[in-house]
Design an enzyme around this catalytic site. Structure first.
Site, PDB file in Angstrom:
ATOM      1  N   GLU A   8       0.799  -1.227   0.000  1.00 51.76           N
ATOM      2  CA  GLU A   8       0.000   0.000   0.000  1.00 51.76           C
ATOM      3  C   GLU A   8       0.830   1.276   0.000  1.00 51.76           C
ATOM      4  OE1 GLU A   8      -2.339   1.373   3.108  1.00 51.76           O
ATOM      5  OE2 GLU A   8      -0.734   1.415   4.556  1.00 51.76           O
ATOM      6  N   ASN A   9       2.117   1.195   0.368  1.00 55.03           N
ATOM      7  CA  ASN A   9       2.968   2.388   0.416  1.00 55.03           C
ATOM      8  C   ASN A   9       3.981   2.439  -0.725  1.00 55.03           C
ATOM      9  OD1 ASN A   9       2.848   1.680   3.820  1.00 55.03           O
ATOM     10  ND2 ASN A   9       1.934   3.530   2.990  1.00 55.03           N
ATOM     11  N   ASN A  36      -5.389   1.269   4.246  1.00 56.09           N
ATOM     12  CA  ASN A  36      -6.117   2.510   4.005  1.00 56.09           C
ATOM     13  C   ASN A  36      -5.515   3.379   2.911  1.00 56.09           C
ATOM     14  OD1 ASN A  36      -4.067   2.687   6.164  1.00 56.09           O
ATOM     15  ND2 ASN A  36      -4.581   4.858   6.232  1.00 56.09           N
ATOM     16  N   HIS A  37      -4.185   3.360   2.730  1.00 53.93           N
ATOM     17  CA  HIS A  37      -3.558   4.235   1.738  1.00 53.93           C
ATOM     18  C   HIS A  37      -3.719   3.728   0.301  1.00 53.93           C
ATOM     19  CE1 HIS A  37      -1.959   6.961   4.621  1.00 53.93           C
ATOM     20  NE2 HIS A  37      -1.184   6.050   5.210  1.00 53.93           N
ATOM     21  N   HIS A 119      -4.336  -4.866   9.044  1.00 50.83           N
ATOM     22  CA  HIS A 119      -3.753  -3.541   8.872  1.00 50.83           C
ATOM     23  C   HIS A 119      -4.420  -2.614   9.877  1.00 50.83           C
ATOM     24  CE1 HIS A 119      -1.427  -0.830   6.296  1.00 50.83           C
ATOM     25  NE2 HIS A 119      -2.399   0.061   6.452  1.00 50.83           N
ATOM     26  N   HIS A 144       0.916  -1.711   9.095  1.00 50.90           N
ATOM     27  CA  HIS A 144       0.483  -0.314   9.160  1.00 50.90           C
ATOM     28  C   HIS A 144       1.385   0.557  10.028  1.00 50.90           C
ATOM     29  CE1 HIS A 144      -2.011   3.242   8.904  1.00 50.90           C
ATOM     30  NE2 HIS A 144      -2.171   3.276  10.215  1.00 50.90           N
ATOM     31  N   HIS A 146       4.599   0.145  10.770  1.00 52.80           N
ATOM     32  CA  HIS A 146       5.926   0.258  10.145  1.00 52.80           C
ATOM     33  C   HIS A 146       7.103  -0.239  10.990  1.00 52.80           C
ATOM     34  CE1 HIS A 146       4.948   2.973   6.562  1.00 52.80           C
ATOM     35  NE2 HIS A 146       3.811   2.842   7.210  1.00 52.80           N
TER      36      HIS A 146
END
Length: 237
Positions: A8-9, A36-37, A119, A144, A146
């Site tokens: 997602e990142n 979410n991202h 997440h 999420h 990190h």
């Protein structure tokens, strides 16, 4: 073996591009999960529609495009991957616990091997999900926040658990973002545009060994490659 990556990142911290997804698949990744991202670039709607092994959290309202779980054949067996998102300090979407019940029931019709990417922001919510799914899935692995946590274990009914697998990316940073910009945001308490950092890159991962017959975890081993230095490196002046 089955390789799962949270992507997602990938696209400068927000979402993932079609080329980045292909690059991960070419490197051997079977399933790409998210959070979410994933929604923050509009092209993702088409990608989620056409790529069954690119997941978005299953507990977003069903009107959204994309898949929340998938089952992939790995040799003579199959591996189910379920993506969920927490609600504490995050969007008030559908209940991840009830969604887990619904999805796990369907995945278990195809395979007893189920890996969950949860997440979530709150460690308590992640731990609660681990206990809730203990014995129902092979592993609950948090994403999420990190930073890889030190609580890897196998719960009493056979589910491997880790609160957060950690970030793959530049650690000369604040969660992947340039330190100077992150510090300005914290100190001045005003908006400053984040930019990706580039240095001191590490791969954070977790190795799971799972019994293909029962779906229970045999072992769980977090790892960081290369490992972080635990000794100060000082220059003589």
């Amino acid at each position: 073996s089955c390789i799962i990556a949270n992507g997602e990142n990938a696209m400068e911290g927000k979402s993932i591009s079609a080329q980045q997804l292909k690059d991960l698949q070419d490197m051997g990744v079977h399933v790409v999960t998210s959070g979410n991202h994933i929604w923050e670039k509009w092209h993702i709607h088409k990608l989620l529609t056409t790529e069954p092994h690119l997941l978005r959290p299953a507990n977003y309202p069903r009107e959204n495009v994309g898949h929340g779980y998938t089952v992939v054949p790995i040799g003579a067996a199959s591996v189910g991957v379920l993506n969920l998102q927490g609600r504490t300090f995050m969007s008030d979407i559908d209940c991840p616990f009830r969604t887990a019940d619904w999805a796990v029931e369907r995945i278990r019709e195809q395979t007893p091997i189920i890996v969950v990417d949860f997440h979530a922001e709150a460690t308590a919510e992640k731990m609660a999900m681990g206990w809730y799914l203990d014995g129902k899935v092979s592993a609950v692995i948090g994403t999420h926040t990190h930073i890889q946590t030190a609580d890897a274990r196998i719960l009493p009914s056979g589910t491997a658990y880790l609160t957060d697998v950690g970030m793959t990316g530049p650690y000369d940073s604040v969660l992947g973002m340039r330190k100077d910009i992150a510090l300005r945001r914290f100190i001045k308490q005003t908006p400053h545009k984040f930019e990706m950092a580039t240095d001191d890159v590490h791969l954070s991962a977790v190795l799971l060994e799972i019994d293909f017959t029962t779906g229970h975890a045999v072992s769980i081993t977090p790892m960081t490659i290369p490992e972080f230095s635990r000794h100060a490196e000082r220059e003589d002046h």
